[in-house]
Design a protein around this motif. Structure first.
Motif, PDB file in Angstrom:
ATOM      1  N   ALA A 118      -1.890  16.577   1.057  1.00 57.44           N
ATOM      2  CA  ALA A 118      -3.133  17.465   0.459  1.00 57.44           C
ATOM      3  C   ALA A 118      -3.064  18.705   1.085  1.00 57.44           C
ATOM      4  N   ASN A 119      -2.503  18.948   2.465  1.00 53.48           N
ATOM      5  CA  ASN A 119      -2.539  20.136   3.251  1.00 53.48           C
ATOM      6  C   ASN A 119      -1.869  21.382   2.205  1.00 53.48           C
ATOM      7  N   GLY A 153      -8.562  15.844  10.051  1.00 56.99           N
ATOM      8  CA  GLY A 153      -7.589  16.423   9.551  1.00 56.99           C
ATOM      9  C   GLY A 153      -7.863  17.640   8.588  1.00 56.99           C
ATOM     10  N   SER A 191      -7.469  21.830   8.951  1.00 56.51           N
ATOM     11  CA  SER A 191      -6.879  22.536   8.227  1.00 56.51           C
ATOM     12  C   SER A 191      -7.714  23.622   7.627  1.00 56.51           C
ATOM     13  N   GLY A 240      -2.149  11.210   2.456  1.00 54.35           N
ATOM     14  CA  GLY A 240      -3.215  12.289   2.711  1.00 54.35           C
ATOM     15  C   GLY A 240      -2.980  13.688   3.345  1.00 54.35           C
ATOM     16  N   VAL A 241      -2.009  13.522   4.189  1.00 55.54           N
ATOM     17  CA  VAL A 241      -1.532  15.020   4.554  1.00 55.54           C
ATOM     18  C   VAL A 241      -0.715  15.661   3.651  1.00 55.54           C
ATOM     19  N   PRO A 251     -12.811  12.132   9.757  1.00 56.49           N
ATOM     20  CA  PRO A 251     -11.704  12.295  10.297  1.00 56.49           C
ATOM     21  C   PRO A 251     -11.388  13.853  10.089  1.00 56.49           C
ATOM     22  N   SER A 263       0.707  10.169   6.000  1.00 54.96           N
ATOM     23  CA  SER A 263      -0.640   9.490   5.736  1.00 54.96           C
ATOM     24  C   SER A 263      -1.202   9.412   7.111  1.00 54.96           C
ATOM     25  N   GLY A 264      -2.136   8.538   7.272  1.00 56.94           N
ATOM     26  CA  GLY A 264      -3.036   8.507   8.421  1.00 56.94           C
ATOM     27  C   GLY A 264      -2.471   7.615   9.421  1.00 56.94           C
ATOM     28  N   HIS A 306       0.922  -1.465  -0.009  1.00 56.57           N
ATOM     29  CA  HIS A 306      -0.158   0.035  -0.081  1.00 56.57           C
ATOM     30  C   HIS A 306       0.676   1.325  -0.029  1.00 56.57           C
ATOM     31  N   GLU A 356      -2.584  11.230  11.808  1.00 56.31           N
ATOM     32  CA  GLU A 356      -3.176  10.862  13.083  1.00 56.31           C
ATOM     33  C   GLU A 356      -3.239  11.894  14.204  1.00 56.31           C
ATOM     34  N   CYS A 413      -4.177  11.759  -3.221  1.00 56.91           N
ATOM     35  CA  CYS A 413      -3.193  11.784  -1.867  1.00 56.91           C
ATOM     36  C   CYS A 413      -3.577  10.732  -1.158  1.00 56.91           C
ATOM     37  N   THR A 414      -5.170  10.749  -0.633  1.00 57.71           N
ATOM     38  CA  THR A 414      -5.669   9.778   0.205  1.00 57.71           C
ATOM     39  C   THR A 414      -6.015   8.529  -0.748  1.00 57.71           C
ATOM     40  N   ASP A 415      -6.312   7.286  -0.102  1.00 54.53           N
ATOM     41  CA  ASP A 415      -6.370   6.215  -0.646  1.00 54.53           C
ATOM     42  C   ASP A 415      -6.954   6.093  -1.778  1.00 54.53           C
ATOM     43  N   PHE A 474      -3.293  15.073  13.167  1.00 61.69           N
ATOM     44  CA  PHE A 474      -4.345  16.110  12.829  1.00 61.69           C
ATOM     45  C   PHE A 474      -5.685  15.494  13.273  1.00 61.69           C
ATOM     46  N   ASP A 475      -5.994  14.284  13.182  1.00 64.88           N
ATOM     47  CA  ASP A 475      -7.183  13.731  13.277  1.00 64.88           C
ATOM     48  C   ASP A 475      -7.545  13.710  14.859  1.00 64.88           C
TER      49      ASP A 475
HETATM   50  P1  ATP Z   1      -2.041   4.483   5.742  1.00 63.96           P
HETATM   51  O1  ATP Z   1      -1.623   4.856   4.272  1.00 63.96           O
HETATM   52  O2  ATP Z   1      -0.858   4.949   6.495  1.00 63.96           O
HETATM   53  O3  ATP Z   1      -2.280   3.072   5.880  1.00 63.96           O
HETATM   54  P2  ATP Z   1      -4.253   5.996   5.492  1.00 63.96           P
HETATM   55  O4  ATP Z   1      -4.419   5.315   4.413  1.00 63.96           O
HETATM   56  O5  ATP Z   1      -5.482   6.176   6.299  1.00 63.96           O
HETATM   57  O6  ATP Z   1      -3.096   5.389   6.337  1.00 63.96           O
HETATM   58  P3  ATP Z   1      -4.404   8.582   3.823  1.00 63.96           P
HETATM   59  O7  ATP Z   1      -5.554   8.286   2.879  1.00 63.96           O
HETATM   60  O8  ATP Z   1      -3.028   8.607   2.895  1.00 63.96           O
HETATM   61  O9  ATP Z   1      -4.116   7.539   4.906  1.00 63.96           O
HETATM   62  O10 ATP Z   1      -4.667   9.885   4.387  1.00 63.96           O
HETATM   63  C1  ATP Z   1      -5.528  10.019   5.107  1.00 63.96           C
HETATM   64  C2  ATP Z   1      -4.893  11.060   6.272  1.00 63.96           C
HETATM   65  O11 ATP Z   1      -4.618  12.316   5.752  1.00 63.96           O
HETATM   66  C3  ATP Z   1      -6.200  11.279   7.436  1.00 63.96           C
HETATM   67  O12 ATP Z   1      -5.174  11.223   8.692  1.00 63.96           O
HETATM   68  C4  ATP Z   1      -6.374  12.804   7.154  1.00 63.96           C
HETATM   69  O13 ATP Z   1      -6.906  13.585   8.219  1.00 63.96           O
HETATM   70  C5  ATP Z   1      -5.527  13.449   6.330  1.00 63.96           C
HETATM   71  N1  ATP Z   1      -5.636  14.425   5.672  1.00 63.96           N
HETATM   72  C6  ATP Z   1      -6.320  14.743   4.450  1.00 63.96           C
HETATM   73  N2  ATP Z   1      -6.527  15.744   4.030  1.00 63.96           N
HETATM   74  C7  ATP Z   1      -5.942  16.527   5.014  1.00 63.96           C
HETATM   75  C8  ATP Z   1      -5.341  18.062   4.568  1.00 63.96           C
HETATM   76  N3  ATP Z   1      -5.710  18.610   3.797  1.00 63.96           N
HETATM   77  N4  ATP Z   1      -4.722  18.472   5.980  1.00 63.96           N
HETATM   78  C9  ATP Z   1      -4.229  17.578   6.845  1.00 63.96           C
HETATM   79  N5  ATP Z   1      -4.461  16.295   6.868  1.00 63.96           N
HETATM   80  C10 ATP Z   1      -5.005  15.721   6.058  1.00 63.96           C
END
Ligand code: ATP
Ligand code: MG
Ligand code: FE
Length: 347
Positions: free
Chosen positions: A279-280, A184, A188, A276-277, A182, A140-141, A111, A168, A306-308, A170-171
């Protein structure tokens, strides 16, 4: 070559079709955020059950928007870890069953490799991609890591968080201010309206000589400020925004500083941000300024990736094939396993 990507490691079901000649043909995503919101976090059993319901309709959606028949799929890339065991099993079992039915090979994907390579998907042509080796910040999260990426499948861990991941933090901080789950992205958005300087939060490990991070103390510092302000009366929106601002400034400063330290230490001039972060907005702005000053090129994934998502998994599969790492057997053994815990450096 057309590669189907399947992602189901946590609370997003993502499918995508990537063509090694034509690029990303289609992708489809279902996020379970709304379902888990009531519980304030991901409920693993609910996640698995939802993946079961979503995966086939999403496959059909991807195939129809790419105007492809399933028989045109050449290989199936699938997240086999790390993540929630039950959730991983759904996507992986589906991938292997589909591969068996179509007589197509499976490419098991880590992943985090998907996240790590996602900024390369944003380049319009392969020549615009960051060149190996480069530094990658994975935020990421569940992870916060600095890696040296020498090539596809060759990742050296330079440093990582000793406790909470950036996402984490952030959340959890957002939760302390009742910003939902969540939190985050909400935190932001709120931070953008906050006044810098009203609150001062610690920058954990900013001056440590290594490339490790620690964010649990920052979260505790947010808790302390929230409690203090609550004692004075109700936590109003302006105060929340100012706390959010202070939190974001602290975390961004640490992340940027450690990236610069990693670039300096390795002498590399390209930086990739993933997760995910990434994207900040404030993080991106601060990195852009710092990198421009040092003639470092910085690359980000598209905001939507950025996220999954499934696109990064299909793309990682394609890069593995092109790098000769996919090991596509003529006669695939369709027995499979998932790896809920799996170290990226071990690839
Ligand atoms: P991992 O990939 O480590 O298993 P995950 O898949 O849950 O974890 P992602 O999907 O990459 O992680 O990201 C999700 C995280 O990104 C959450 O914690 C969310 O709050 C954070 N996130 C998303 N957008 C923003 C933003 N604009 N600013 C800060 N945090 C953000
Ligand atoms: Mg998620
Ligand atoms: Fe992820």
């Amino acid at each position: 070559m057309k590669i189907l990507g399947i992602e189901s490691s946590c609370d997003e079901t993502g499918l995508a079709l990537y063509d090694t000649e034509r690029g990303l043909l289609a992708h489809a995503l279902h996020s379970q955020i709304a379902m888990h919101q009531a519980y304030g976090g991901v409920v693993p059993e609910l996640a698995s059950r939802d993946h079961i319901q979503r995966v086939l309709p999403l496959l059909n959606e991807v195939l129809s928007s790419a105007q492809c028949d399933k028989t045109e799929i050449d290989a199936i890339a699938c997240t086999v870890g790390p993540g929630l065991a039950g959730a991983l099993l759904v996507g992986t079992a589906f991938a292997y069953a589909l591969g068996y039915a179509l007589d197509k090979p499976i490419i098991p994907i880590h992943h985090l490799e998907g996240h790590l390579l996602s900024p390369l998907l944003a380049a319009k042509t392969p020549s615009e991609r960051p060149a190996f080796p480069f530094i990658a910040l994975l935020v990421s999260g569940g992870h916060t890591q600095l890696m040296q990426v020498n090539g596809v499948g060759d990742y050296v861990l330079l440093g990582e968080t000793l406790d909470d991941a950036a996402g984490e933090a952030f959340d959890k901080s957002a939760k302390l201010m009742d910003l939902g789950y969540p939190g985050g992205p909400a935190l932001s958005r709120l931070a953008e309206q906050g006044t810098p300087g009203r609150f001062n939060l610690p920058r954990p490990m900013l001056h440590s000589k290594d490339l490790d991070f620690s964010f649990s103390g920052l979260k505790t510092a947010v808790l302390t400020v929230v409690k203090q302000e609550c004692q004075r009366g109700e936590l109003d929106e302006v105060t929340k925004a100012d706390i959010a601002r202070a939190f974001q400034e602290a975390i961004v400063e640490v992340l940027v500083s450690k990236c610069l330290q990693a670039l300096k230490q390795t002498g590399l001039k390209e930086l990739v941000i993933a997760g995910g972060v990434g994207a900040n907005k404030q993080l991106r702005a601060a990195l852009n300024t710092a990198c421009a000053r040092r003639k470092v090129q910085v690359h980000y994934p598209d905001l939507q990736f950025c996220t999954d998502n499934g696109a990064m998994i299909a793309f990682a599969g394609a890069l593995r094939v092109q790098a000769g790492l996919a090991d596509l057997p003529l006669h695939q053994d369709y027995r499979f396993t998932v790896k809920p815990r799996w170290n990226l450096s071990s690839l």
